[in-house]
Design an enzyme around this catalytic site. Structure first.
Site, PDB file in Angstrom:
ATOM      1  N   HIS A   1      -5.726  50.545  -4.200  1.00  0.00           N
ATOM      2  CA  HIS A   1      -7.055  50.048  -3.840  1.00  0.00           C
ATOM      3  C   HIS A   1      -7.092  48.581  -3.440  1.00  0.00           C
ATOM      4  CE1 HIS A   1      -8.125  53.888  -5.643  1.00  0.00           C
ATOM      5  NE2 HIS A   1      -9.229  53.808  -4.924  1.00  0.00           N
TER       6      HIS A   1
ATOM      7  N   ARG B   1     -20.458  58.324  -3.749  1.00  0.00           N
ATOM      8  CA  ARG B   1     -20.431  59.644  -3.112  1.00  0.00           C
ATOM      9  C   ARG B   1     -21.470  60.480  -3.866  1.00  0.00           C
ATOM     10  NH1 ARG B   1     -14.664  58.028  -3.006  1.00  0.00           N
ATOM     11  NH2 ARG B   1     -14.195  57.595  -0.832  1.00  0.00           N
TER      12      ARG B   1
ATOM     13  N   GLY C   1       8.253  46.923  10.413  1.00  0.00           N
ATOM     14  CA  GLY C   1       9.595  47.335  10.832  1.00  0.00           C
ATOM     15  C   GLY C   1      10.214  48.369   9.903  1.00  0.00           C
TER      16      GLY C   1
ATOM     17  N   GLY D   1     -18.575  56.631   6.701  1.00  0.00           N
ATOM     18  CA  GLY D   1     -17.709  57.466   7.539  1.00  0.00           C
ATOM     19  C   GLY D   1     -18.419  58.723   8.012  1.00  0.00           C
ATOM     20  N   ASP D   2     -17.624  59.661   8.500  1.00  0.00           N
ATOM     21  CA  ASP D   2     -18.160  60.917   9.052  1.00  0.00           C
ATOM     22  C   ASP D   2     -19.091  61.642   8.081  1.00  0.00           C
ATOM     23  OD1 ASP D   2     -17.024  60.873  11.531  1.00  0.00           O
ATOM     24  OD2 ASP D   2     -15.246  62.021  10.969  1.00  0.00           O
TER      25      ASP D   2
ATOM     26  N   ASP E   1     -10.569  56.651  10.876  1.00  0.00           N
ATOM     27  CA  ASP E   1     -10.522  58.076  11.242  1.00  0.00           C
ATOM     28  C   ASP E   1     -11.852  58.610  11.770  1.00  0.00           C
ATOM     29  OD1 ASP E   1     -11.837  57.884   8.846  1.00  0.00           O
ATOM     30  OD2 ASP E   1     -10.861  59.605   7.921  1.00  0.00           O
TER      31      ASP E   1
ATOM     32  N   ARG F   1      -5.796  59.555   3.033  1.00  0.00           N
ATOM     33  CA  ARG F   1      -5.551  60.919   2.530  1.00  0.00           C
ATOM     34  C   ARG F   1      -5.380  61.887   3.701  1.00  0.00           C
ATOM     35  NH1 ARG F   1     -10.054  61.922  -1.303  1.00  0.00           N
ATOM     36  NH2 ARG F   1      -9.033  60.358  -2.578  1.00  0.00           N
TER      37      ARG F   1
ATOM     38  N   GLU G   1      -0.751  58.186   2.062  1.00  0.00           N
ATOM     39  CA  GLU G   1      -1.059  58.829   0.774  1.00  0.00           C
ATOM     40  C   GLU G   1      -1.102  60.362   0.888  1.00  0.00           C
ATOM     41  OE1 GLU G   1      -5.106  57.472   0.261  1.00  0.00           O
ATOM     42  OE2 GLU G   1      -5.382  58.711  -1.481  1.00  0.00           O
TER      43      GLU G   1
ATOM     44  N   ARG H   1       9.668  44.324   0.887  1.00  0.00           N
ATOM     45  CA  ARG H   1      10.876  44.328   1.723  1.00  0.00           C
ATOM     46  C   ARG H   1      11.871  43.259   1.250  1.00  0.00           C
ATOM     47  NH1 ARG H   1      11.360  45.428   7.632  1.00  0.00           N
ATOM     48  NH2 ARG H   1      13.255  44.415   8.269  1.00  0.00           N
TER      49      ARG H   1
ATOM     50  N   GLY I   1     -16.266  55.486   0.846  1.00  0.00           N
ATOM     51  CA  GLY I   1     -15.378  54.410   0.374  1.00  0.00           C
ATOM     52  C   GLY I   1     -15.809  53.063   0.925  1.00  0.00           C
TER      53      GLY I   1
ATOM     54  N   VAL J   1     -29.865  43.007   8.206  1.00  0.00           N
ATOM     55  CA  VAL J   1     -31.030  42.334   7.615  1.00  0.00           C
ATOM     56  C   VAL J   1     -31.553  41.243   8.555  1.00  0.00           C
ATOM     57  CG1 VAL J   1     -31.786  40.867   5.687  1.00  0.00           C
ATOM     58  CG2 VAL J   1     -30.318  42.868   5.247  1.00  0.00           C
TER      59      VAL J   1
ATOM     60  N   THR K   1     -15.014  52.371   7.410  1.00  0.00           N
ATOM     61  CA  THR K   1     -13.942  52.985   6.621  1.00  0.00           C
ATOM     62  C   THR K   1     -12.629  52.309   6.975  1.00  0.00           C
ATOM     63  OG1 THR K   1     -12.562  54.954   6.300  1.00  0.00           O
ATOM     64  CG2 THR K   1     -13.820  54.893   8.331  1.00  0.00           C
ATOM     65  N   ILE K   2     -11.805  52.088   5.952  1.00  0.00           N
ATOM     66  CA  ILE K   2     -10.493  51.464   6.234  1.00  0.00           C
ATOM     67  C   ILE K   2      -9.572  52.446   6.947  1.00  0.00           C
ATOM     68  CG2 ILE K   2     -10.612  49.864   4.284  1.00  0.00           C
ATOM     69  CD1 ILE K   2      -8.417  51.729   2.937  1.00  0.00           C
ATOM     70  N   ASP K   3      -9.931  53.733   6.972  1.00  0.00           N
ATOM     71  CA  ASP K   3      -8.999  54.754   7.478  1.00  0.00           C
ATOM     72  C   ASP K   3      -8.915  54.840   9.003  1.00  0.00           C
ATOM     73  OD1 ASP K   3      -8.466  55.421   4.893  1.00  0.00           O
ATOM     74  OD2 ASP K   3      -9.621  57.285   4.880  1.00  0.00           O
TER      75      ASP K   3
END
Ligand code: ADP
Ligand code: F6P
Length: 324
Positions: free
Chosen positions: A254, A76, A189, A106-107, A133, A175, A227, A158, A15, A28, A129-131
């Site tokens: 997204h 991917r 909050g 990522g991983d 993780d 995910r 998610e 809100r 991602g 670079v 990665t934005i996750d």
């Protein structure tokens, strides 16, 4: 003796994440400053297998530090999971003179990098990665921008939720990881934060809590959920049916993956990209760049991939107390 690198390849995989461009730019320009040639591999391992490889110079990364996404595109690629795919990828690297490779992802992307390292291409992973993780690092490229984007969106939801005295079920990305949900839940909050790692699927508990909170005079009820916990629309319908409180589900989606990176994402991504090249120039391979305890560091790729990550328990418990 350490292998001397002449040409460094760079690719983004998995991602996309805001700040990847800053990392590419740093790779670079640091490589060029060290007298190396640089090749950009487009669309991750897919592009590598299709030989979608371009020469890069200082100008090819001009005007990108403030741009979200990745100028190298990302993908991917199932073929890279196979031994034949990995062999072919290593041969293509050799054919193009790529003897050092920086993999930003990522991983999963690091698994591919590791395979290439075993096939003779010196590789370094940079966590993108934005996750958030990736276990070996407290920072991943894009998380800071993503949580700020989601936080601003949730602030807006809100407002309308309060005006209409509604419940809002707000789904953020992740995910398999609840970091975005936890951070936004705290920052916004939220009355409830539902994270993949801790969710017990007890909807009745949530419903009872909404009913209790209404009795204390709460005008809105904000649920921030990752998610991965399930279907937000179905949860919202159930809440409305059982509590009588009008409920709307919003999937932020997204939008969290795009946008101009924050200052932190630009600076940390730049530092990590530069460090990856420094490691290659020192003859190192099979390393992953990370950030821990206030320092940019690097780990052996096997060690990094074997590490396990969990949410910060103190933050999670604290979030429950703050949302009372
Ligand atoms: P991320 O890098 O964000 O974790 P993925 O898990 O989708 O994202 O992995 C990105 C890509 O890395 C995959 O599409 C595949 O090409 C490659 N990859 C993932 N796992 C492996 C593996 N075990 N061996 C080789 N390549 C892999
Ligand atoms: O890994 C980043 C991420 O945005 C996850 O939070 C999300 O589950 C997934 O990617 C979505 O992937 P796609 O781009 O295939 O919709």
């Amino acid at each position: 003796m350490a292998k001397e690198i002449n040409t460094i390849g760079v690719l983004t995989s998995g991602g996309d994440a805001p700040g990847m461009n800053a990392a590419i730019r740093a790779v670079v320009r640091t490589a060029l400053a060290n007298g190396k040639k640089v090749k950009g591999i487009r669309r991750g391992y897919s592009g590598l297998l299709e030989e979608d490889i371009i020469d890069m110079d200082a100008v090819s990364v001009a005007d990108i530090i403030d741009r979200g996404g990745t100028i190298l595109y990302t993908a991917r690629c199932a073929e890279m999971r196979t031994e034949e795919g990995q062999q072919k990828a290593a041969e293509i690297c050799k054919k193009h003179g790529i003897d050092g490779l920086v993999v930003i992802g990522g991983d999963g992307s690091f698994q591919g990098a590791k395979k290439l390292a075993h096939l003779g291409i010196n590789t370094i992973g940079v966590p993108g990665t934005i996750d958030l993780d990736i276990a070996c690092t407290e920072y991943t490229i894009g998380f800071d921008t993503a949580v700020n984007t989601a936080m601003e969106a949730i602030d807006k939801i809100r407002d309308t939720s309060t005006s209409h005295e509604r419940c809002s079920v707000i789904e953020v990305m992740g995910r398999n990881a609840g970091y975005i949900a936890l951070w936004c839940g705290i920052a916004n909050g939220a009355e409830q934060i539902l994270v993949t790692e801790r969710y017990d699927h007890n909807e009745n508990k949530i419903i009872d809590n909404i009913i209790e909170k209404r009795k204390t005079g709460k005008k809105h009820y904000i649920i921030v959920n990752a998610e991965g916990i399930g279907n937000s629309e179905i949860l919202a319908k159930k809440i409305e049916a059982e509590t009588g409180m009008e409920t709307r589900a919003t999937i932020i989606g997204h939008i969290q993956r795009g946008g101009s990176p924050t200052c932190k994402d630009r600076v940390y991504a730049s530092t990590m990209g530069a460090k990856a090249v420094d490691l290659l120039c020192q003859g190192k391979s099979m390393r992953v760049v990370g950030y821990k305890n206030g320092e940019f560091i690097d780990y052996d790729i096997d060690e990094a991939l074997a590490m396990k990550k969990d949410l910060d328990e103190y933050m999670y418990e604290m979030s429950k107390k703050l949302s009372r």
